[in-house]
Design a protein around this motif. Structure first.
Motif, PDB file in Angstrom:
ATOM      1  N   THR A 113      -7.104  -3.954  -2.111  1.00  0.00           N
ATOM      2  CA  THR A 113      -6.279  -2.913  -0.832  1.00  0.00           C
ATOM      3  C   THR A 113      -6.293  -3.403   0.680  1.00  0.00           C
ATOM      4  N   SER A 128       0.675  -1.096   0.104  1.00  0.00           N
ATOM      5  CA  SER A 128       0.193  -0.100  -0.025  1.00  0.00           C
ATOM      6  C   SER A 128       0.936   1.405   0.304  1.00  0.00           C
ATOM      7  N   ALA A 170       0.623   7.029  -6.983  1.00  0.00           N
ATOM      8  CA  ALA A 170      -0.308   7.696  -8.130  1.00  0.00           C
ATOM      9  C   ALA A 170      -1.456   6.107  -8.253  1.00  0.00           C
ATOM     10  N   ALA A 171      -1.336   5.018  -7.647  1.00  0.00           N
ATOM     11  CA  ALA A 171      -2.084   4.433  -8.489  1.00  0.00           C
ATOM     12  C   ALA A 171      -3.650   4.685  -7.853  1.00  0.00           C
ATOM     13  N   PRO A 172      -4.603   4.014  -8.729  1.00  0.00           N
ATOM     14  CA  PRO A 172      -6.090   4.654  -8.708  1.00  0.00           C
ATOM     15  C   PRO A 172      -6.591   3.381  -7.483  1.00  0.00           C
ATOM     16  N   ALA A 173      -8.026   3.462  -6.694  1.00  0.00           N
ATOM     17  CA  ALA A 173      -8.582   2.782  -5.979  1.00  0.00           C
ATOM     18  C   ALA A 173      -9.273   1.551  -6.890  1.00  0.00           C
ATOM     19  N   ARG A 174      -8.767  -0.108  -6.020  1.00  0.00           N
ATOM     20  CA  ARG A 174      -9.425  -1.298  -6.328  1.00  0.00           C
ATOM     21  C   ARG A 174     -11.070  -0.759  -6.478  1.00  0.00           C
ATOM     22  N   ARG A 175     -11.472  -1.620  -7.587  1.00  0.00           N
ATOM     23  CA  ARG A 175     -12.991  -2.087  -7.909  1.00  0.00           C
ATOM     24  C   ARG A 175     -13.366  -2.426  -6.324  1.00  0.00           C
TER      25      ARG A 175
END
Length: 206
Positions: free
Chosen positions: A165, A146, A151-156
């Protein structure tokens, strides 16, 4: 055609405590936890000073197997579970065993939480569950990457389990969960009116 592999897997061990070691009476183990909590004035004082909800023997007692024989039996069972997990992890232990380092009681009342943390200086950590009433909080496990995702987008919300996550693992009474000690975890708020009782532990490389 593209090939996509899963790398650097995080393992979680889950089993019935009774699969290894001596038979352990859940009612006796629960009564022993309450008896120790009632007599452990140093632990009660530490919990009050530190604002820890409920009771833990983590900062006060290091001799539970000596105090009650049922904890000695519990350690024999945990030794076998940890050995099985270490084998699954394919650790090269160089002829040495993983040895119990710490063993402590947790009694979490309604509204109690245990914030996110990990267990430094240990190899395998875990918990066995003595009482998990309806509404008792699951164990929340955090993806160890984590902090590096930047800059990673959130997971669906529908993401595959291995890509989520956070994982919420809801154990049952009499089960044991094991994970590598670097894995960050927490106990969200206990929504049950009854106590959530567990015994946690760390194993180190002897």
């Amino acid at each position: 055609m593209a090939q996509i592999d899963s790398l650097f897997v995080t393992r979680l061990y889950r089993a019935k405590l009774s699969e290894h070691g001596p038979a352990i009476d859940p009612a006796e183990l629960e009564a022993s936890c309450y008896s120790i909590a009632e007599d452990d004035e140093a632990g009660q004082e530490w919990c009050e000073t530190e604002g820890y909800p409920g009771y833990t023997s983590y900062a006060s007692l290091t001799d539970l197997p000596w105090r009650f024989p049922i904890f000695s039996d519990l350690v024999k069972s945990l030794d076998a579970h940890v050995a099985a997990f270490a084998e699954d992890l394919e650790f090269d232990l160089d002829g040495r065993d993983l040895k119990l380092e710490d063993l402590w009681i947790n009694i979490l009342p309604e509204g109690g939480t245990h914030s996110s943390h990990l267990h430094p200086h240990s190899v395998i950590s875990g918990t066995t569950y003595v009482s998990m009433p309806d509404g008792a909080s699951a164990l929340k496990l955090e993806d160890p990457r984590s902090a590096r995702m930047m800059a990673a987008p959130a997971r669906r919300k529908t993401a595959r389990r291995e890509l989520q996550t956070f994982i919420y693992e809801a154990p049952s009474m009499g089960e044991v969960l094991l994970w590598e000690s670097w894995l960050r975890h927490e106990v969200p708020m206990n929504m049950s009116e009854d106590d959530r009782i567990s015994v946690s532990f760390n194993y180190a490389w002897a």
